[in-house]
Each structure stands twice: as C-alpha cells, then as structure tokens.
Scaffold this motif. Structure first.
Motif, PDB file in Angstrom:
ATOM      1  N   GLU A 271      -3.229  -5.441  12.968  1.00  0.00           N
ATOM      2  CA  GLU A 271      -3.021  -6.664  13.819  1.00  0.00           C
ATOM      3  C   GLU A 271      -2.209  -7.887  13.335  1.00  0.00           C
ATOM      4  N   ALA A 272      -2.083  -7.773  11.934  1.00  0.00           N
ATOM      5  CA  ALA A 272      -1.007  -8.764  11.405  1.00  0.00           C
ATOM      6  C   ALA A 272      -0.616  -8.300  10.066  1.00  0.00           C
ATOM      7  N   GLY A 273       0.721  -8.565   9.762  1.00  0.00           N
ATOM      8  CA  GLY A 273       1.224  -8.271   8.464  1.00  0.00           C
ATOM      9  C   GLY A 273       1.725  -6.888   8.589  1.00  0.00           C
ATOM     10  N   LYS A 274       1.736  -6.264   7.199  1.00  0.00           N
ATOM     11  CA  LYS A 274       2.237  -4.849   6.950  1.00  0.00           C
ATOM     12  C   LYS A 274       1.400  -4.412   5.649  1.00  0.00           C
ATOM     13  N   VAL A 275       1.726  -3.275   5.445  1.00  0.00           N
ATOM     14  CA  VAL A 275       0.881  -2.407   4.616  1.00  0.00           C
ATOM     15  C   VAL A 275       1.779  -1.352   3.705  1.00  0.00           C
ATOM     16  N   ARG A 276       1.530  -1.318   2.423  1.00  0.00           N
ATOM     17  CA  ARG A 276       2.521  -0.224   1.776  1.00  0.00           C
ATOM     18  C   ARG A 276       1.745   0.336   1.072  1.00  0.00           C
ATOM     19  N   ARG A 277       2.027   1.914   0.361  1.00  0.00           N
ATOM     20  CA  ARG A 277       1.157   2.458  -0.351  1.00  0.00           C
ATOM     21  C   ARG A 277       1.228   1.442  -1.647  1.00  0.00           C
ATOM     22  N   GLY A 278       0.018   1.686  -2.397  1.00  0.00           N
ATOM     23  CA  GLY A 278      -0.173   0.794  -3.677  1.00  0.00           C
ATOM     24  C   GLY A 278      -0.452  -0.477  -3.671  1.00  0.00           C
ATOM     25  N   ASP A 279      -0.816  -0.995  -2.128  1.00  0.00           N
ATOM     26  CA  ASP A 279      -1.167  -2.480  -2.093  1.00  0.00           C
ATOM     27  C   ASP A 279      -2.728  -2.585  -2.349  1.00  0.00           C
ATOM     28  N   ARG A 280      -2.996  -3.766  -3.071  1.00  0.00           N
ATOM     29  CA  ARG A 280      -4.262  -4.165  -3.273  1.00  0.00           C
ATOM     30  C   ARG A 280      -4.908  -4.731  -1.994  1.00  0.00           C
ATOM     31  N   LEU A 281      -5.841  -4.472  -1.458  1.00  0.00           N
ATOM     32  CA  LEU A 281      -6.683  -4.741  -0.238  1.00  0.00           C
ATOM     33  C   LEU A 281      -7.904  -5.298  -0.762  1.00  0.00           C
ATOM     34  N   VAL A 282      -8.805  -5.989   0.189  1.00  0.00           N
ATOM     35  CA  VAL A 282     -10.162  -6.366  -0.066  1.00  0.00           C
ATOM     36  C   VAL A 282     -10.841  -6.140   1.384  1.00  0.00           C
ATOM     37  N   ALA A 290      -9.815  -2.701  -3.126  1.00  0.00           N
ATOM     38  CA  ALA A 290      -9.330  -1.180  -2.686  1.00  0.00           C
ATOM     39  C   ALA A 290      -7.708  -1.147  -2.763  1.00  0.00           C
ATOM     40  N   THR A 291      -7.258   0.132  -3.224  1.00  0.00           N
ATOM     41  CA  THR A 291      -5.751   0.453  -3.129  1.00  0.00           C
ATOM     42  C   THR A 291      -5.389   1.155  -2.128  1.00  0.00           C
ATOM     43  N   VAL A 292      -4.652   1.186  -1.354  1.00  0.00           N
ATOM     44  CA  VAL A 292      -3.782   2.065  -0.566  1.00  0.00           C
ATOM     45  C   VAL A 292      -3.265   3.167  -1.330  1.00  0.00           C
ATOM     46  N   LYS A 293      -3.746   4.510  -0.837  1.00  0.00           N
ATOM     47  CA  LYS A 293      -3.354   5.439  -1.475  1.00  0.00           C
ATOM     48  C   LYS A 293      -2.422   6.466  -0.337  1.00  0.00           C
ATOM     49  N   ASP A 294      -2.402   6.392   0.949  1.00  0.00           N
ATOM     50  CA  ASP A 294      -1.462   6.806   1.718  1.00  0.00           C
ATOM     51  C   ASP A 294      -1.798   6.279   3.161  1.00  0.00           C
ATOM     52  N   LEU A 314      -5.716   5.805   3.790  1.00  0.00           N
ATOM     53  CA  LEU A 314      -6.564   6.322   2.861  1.00  0.00           C
ATOM     54  C   LEU A 314      -6.559   5.595   1.591  1.00  0.00           C
ATOM     55  N   LEU A 315      -7.734   5.302   1.105  1.00  0.00           N
ATOM     56  CA  LEU A 315      -7.845   4.432   0.003  1.00  0.00           C
ATOM     57  C   LEU A 315      -8.160   5.241  -1.538  1.00  0.00           C
ATOM     58  N   GLN A 316      -7.731   4.779  -2.291  1.00  0.00           N
ATOM     59  CA  GLN A 316      -8.049   5.588  -3.751  1.00  0.00           C
ATOM     60  C   GLN A 316      -9.595   5.252  -4.255  1.00  0.00           C
ATOM     61  N   GLU A 317     -10.293   4.444  -3.756  1.00  0.00           N
ATOM     62  CA  GLU A 317     -11.699   4.310  -4.439  1.00  0.00           C
ATOM     63  C   GLU A 317     -12.563   4.605  -3.165  1.00  0.00           C
ATOM     64  N   HIS A 318     -13.807   5.212  -3.530  1.00  0.00           N
ATOM     65  CA  HIS A 318     -14.818   5.481  -2.516  1.00  0.00           C
ATOM     66  C   HIS A 318     -15.743   4.344  -2.147  1.00  0.00           C
ATOM     67  N   ALA A 330      -5.322  -9.005  -0.434  1.00  0.00           N
ATOM     68  CA  ALA A 330      -6.236  -9.181  -1.567  1.00  0.00           C
ATOM     69  C   ALA A 330      -5.860 -10.649  -2.029  1.00  0.00           C
ATOM     70  N   ASP A 331      -4.389 -11.095  -1.890  1.00  0.00           N
ATOM     71  CA  ASP A 331      -4.191 -12.456  -2.185  1.00  0.00           C
ATOM     72  C   ASP A 331      -4.668 -13.426  -1.026  1.00  0.00           C
ATOM     73  N   ARG A 332      -4.601 -12.978   0.161  1.00  0.00           N
ATOM     74  CA  ARG A 332      -4.686 -13.802   1.149  1.00  0.00           C
ATOM     75  C   ARG A 332      -5.556 -13.233   2.414  1.00  0.00           C
ATOM     76  N   PRO A 333      -6.949 -13.271   1.909  1.00  0.00           N
ATOM     77  CA  PRO A 333      -7.891 -12.566   2.492  1.00  0.00           C
ATOM     78  C   PRO A 333      -8.355 -13.500   4.045  1.00  0.00           C
ATOM     79  N   ALA A 334      -8.770 -13.189   4.989  1.00  0.00           N
ATOM     80  CA  ALA A 334      -9.660 -14.034   5.918  1.00  0.00           C
ATOM     81  C   ALA A 334     -10.540 -14.871   5.476  1.00  0.00           C
TER      82      ALA A 334
END
Length: 450
Positions: A271-282, A290-294, A314-318, A330-334
């Motif tokens: 809905e906003a922004g962009k995402v890449r493999r390896g990005d750190r999310l919350v 969480a970390t973007v795996k694919d 797909l995320l690295q973490e379960h 992760a650096d600019r959460p809602a």
C-alpha cells in the motif's frame, strides 16, 4: 495451466502518462452521465452494439433521432426509468495519450455514500455546475448549490489531487462569458475557504459537445484546452512510492501438509513504499523484527517490489503473523493507535449512537470500536465547525474513537490507504461511515509497542 501476461501490458501501465482515475460529481441533473457519454462517444470509446442499444432504448430522454448519451452509464432499470444516477458506474476508455477509468457518481444527497465510494480511489474529480441552476443576484452575488459544496468538501477531505470545475450547459445561456466568469469567481472564493489548491475551470456543453473532446466555434473567448486535453495533461504521481513500506497481510500461505519443504508466505498488496530482499521490517501491532528472505509474484522471484503490487513475502524468521497484521519499515513504522481522531462522513440513515459499538475495518484488520466524542460538525455552506451531539445521514464531522485493539495506521494526509477506514454496523453489516485518520505532529495518542 497459468496464463502468461505479456510484458508489454505492464510496461504500458507504468508509462509516465499512465492511468488516470477520475470521477464526475455535482448536483442532480447537472449532466454528469451525459458528459461521460459524450466523452466516450466523441473519443470513439463506444462499441457498435452499445450504440445501437441506447439508440433504441425505450427510456431515452432526447427528441427525434438524437442519441441519449446519458444511458451509457445508467445500468439499473430504475436509473433509466427515473432519469437519475443511483449506483456508481465505472467506464474504461483510452486515447492515444492515456488510459482512463471514469466513475459516474450520483448527484442526489441521499446517495452521497456512493459518491464517497467512487472518490476514494480517484486521482481527479470533475465537478459539474449547471449554469441554469446557479442563483445570480442583481448585486453580482452568486449562490452555488449545496451539493456542489458538499462534493467539493468530500474531494478536499479525501485529498483528491486535481479538481476540474466544468461549467456545463453553456448553450442555455447563449455561451455568455460573463455568466461563466461570475460562476468561476464564486467557486474559487469557496475553494479558497475550503483549502482546495489545484483548480482548473472550463466552460462546456456536454449535450452539444462543446469543449468536451472538440472545441467548436461557439466560445471563441475561451482559449484553454478541451476537457479531454486537460485530463490527458494531468500529472499522476503516486507519492506513496517515497513513503515507508506498508504491507497489510491478507493471507498466510502454506504448502500442503505432506510437503517436506516448509513454506510460509505472507500475501497482500503493498500500500506504500517498496521492499527488497534483506530489508528489515517490523510486525505491527505485535512489534517483533523480521527480515525479507524472498519476494514472490505468481511463479517468479523478485529482487524488489513497489506500491501497488500484490506479492507474497517470505521472512527469515518464524513469527506469529496473521491476517490483519502490518509489515512496515523497521526505521519508520506506522503509529499504533488505541484512540483515533478522524474526520468521518456518516453514510447511514440510522444516526450515530454513542452508546453502541461498531466494527472498524482498517486495511485488512477489523476491530471493535466506539465513538466516544463528536468533536465538531462541519457546516457545508459556511465551512464553519460547530458542536453536535449526533450524526445523521451525510453529516461530516470530526470524531474521537476508542478501538479494542491497537491499529497500525498513518495520517490520511500522508498515506491514504493506511489512513482510511470504514465503520460497520454489527447487526446489519451495513457500512455506516467512512473515516480519515488525522494525526498531529507527535502522532497523537499513540500506544507504545510491546
């Protein structure tokens, strides 16, 4: 077997001239449906069978062999019989320079909810003003119709970028420039009080076709573009590309139980922004990182994806993630909100009951909510706010709500998709209000992530 979508299709949609979504708005019988019919007819956007059908329609409102172009968007029998627009009708057409999606919205006050629906995704609004209905005083005063003011107010609240004011039925005043100038001046004064900025004005006759697709020679005093030229020139830039990632989870996808390979993907629309493999999310509202795996789309793996794309992450973490959760930068959460301040348009014939609970639907999340205070009711005519103890059909007001579970949200002014919500009646399941979240600079009344 899955069908392969041609690459040229996606390339065409992402060209700079792009796709323009716009709505027509105005009061009853201002000529909205006729204008859209004229746009489609003169731009060769009507199939032969459609033209034949409306030529022989039994409810047409024209004399002789003239075609009633308004019937192109009147899909319901009740609309054709009564000569009014009830539901939102969407039509698609293209010119060599741009593709368009038009929403023909009702002018009746009782169908304001339908107008809000059509406006919620629009890039531009064409507000029609019927010159024959505008009251003009001998002292030079001009009184705009209430519905014109109401629809302009909704366009402002919904942050529609471009406003085109089409002064219609100029043929009824013999294409008098003085009448046009007075109406435009009155609207600009109202728009200034309202806060509308990008205002374009154009005189036209939808019935005769003047200044819709072709200019004609009956208004030589107007040297501006035709309506279609104006719509082709409007810029459409999605500012959400520059915003932090907002990815509401719609569905958790798993392989069948007998599969040896573990697979857990989170499906949704960016809905906003962009995402890449390896990005750190919350993960919100829970808070784990969480970390973007694919990134998957259909059967392809992507390096990155942007706003508007529907993908599987797909995320690295379960992690414990379900529908309604938000994956955010992760650096600019809602902002996490338990108390929400918002502007709402009340869409129900049943008035707001402060004692009742409603369902609040925000992105893919649905929570129980209660309106605890009506801060101020907006007077459409004067644009002044006043106290109120109730909300009734078509009222627009600022309210404060409490929600049972925190919402990961943004101010509507910043990100429309994560700043909008609807209220639903728990008993009837009818949508009773559309809301736009407002935050101050501090992210008012946020709750901390735990």
């Amino acid at each position: 077997m899955s069908a392969t979508i041609p690459k040229q299709f996606f390339q065409e949609l992402t060209r700079e001239r792009g796709l323009l979504r716009f709505i027509t708005a105005g009061s009853v019988d201002d000529g909205k449906s006729t204008l859209i019919g004229r746009l489609l007819f003169d731009s060769k956007g009507i199939f032969a069978d459609q033209l034949d059908a409306i030529s022989h329609a039994r409810h047409r409102r024209t004399i002789g062999d003239a075609i009633d172009l308004s019937l192109l968007t009147d899909g319901l029998e009740a609309e054709r019989e009564q000569g009014i627009t009830i539901d939102v009708a969407y039509r698609y057409f293209a010119t060599p320079r741009r593709k368009f999606i038009i929403a023909d919205t009702p002018g009746h006050e009782q169908y304001t909810r339908n107008m809000v629906t059509g406006a919620s995704t629009a890039d531009a609004v064409v507000i029609l003003i019927d010159v024959s209905k505008v009251k003009m005083g001998e002292d030079g005063s001009v009184e705009l119709l209430v519905q014109t003011k109401r629809h302009s107010t909704i366009a402002h609240l919904l942050q529609i970028e471009h406003v085109v004011v089409a002064v219609n039925k100029m043929d009824l005043v013999h294409y008098d420039q003085a009448v046009y100038d007075r109406i435009v001046q009155a609207y600009r004064e109202f728009a200034q009080r309202l806060g509308l900025k990008d205002i374009r004005t154009i005189p036209l006759s939808a019935l005769a076709g003047d200044n819709v697709v072709t200019a004609g020679d009956r208004m030589p005093w107007y040297q501006g573009p035709t309506l279609i030229e104006l719509l082709e020139s409007l810029s459409v830039y999605d500012a959400c590309h520059d915003e932090p990632l907002r990815f509401p989870v719609q569905l958790v996808a798993r392989h069948n139980g007998h599969e040896a390979k573990d697979f857990r993907g989170y499906m949704g629309r960016i809905e906003a922004g962009k995402v890449r493999r390896g990005d750190r999310l919350v993960v919100q509202p829970g808070g784990p990182a969480a970390t973007v795996k694919d990134i998957l789309i259909l059967d392809q793996s992507l390096e990155s994806a942007v706003v508007g794309q529907s993908v599987t992450l797909l995320l690295q973490e379960h992690l414990d993630i379900s529908r309604g959760d938000m994956l955010a930068s992760a650096d600019r959460p809602a902002s996490l909100l338990k108390t929400v301040t918002a502007d709402v348009c009340w869409l129900s014939e049943d008035p707001l009951d402060l004692r009742r609970k409603y369902w609040l639907k925000h992105t893919t999340r649905q929570v129980t909510a209660r309106v605890i205070e009506i801060n101020a009711l907006l007077d459409i005519n004067t644009q002044q706010k006043r106290p109120a103890d109730a909300l009734r059909l078509n009222d627009i007001a600022s309210v404060t709500l409490n929600v049972q579970q925190p919402l990961a949200a943004d101010a509507y002014d910043a990100i429309r998709a994560t700043g909008a919500f609807i209220l639903i009646d728990e008993v009837t399941h009818q949508t009773v209000a559309a809301g736009m979240i407002r935050l101050d600079d501090s992210g008012v009344r946020n709750v901390s992530e735990r």
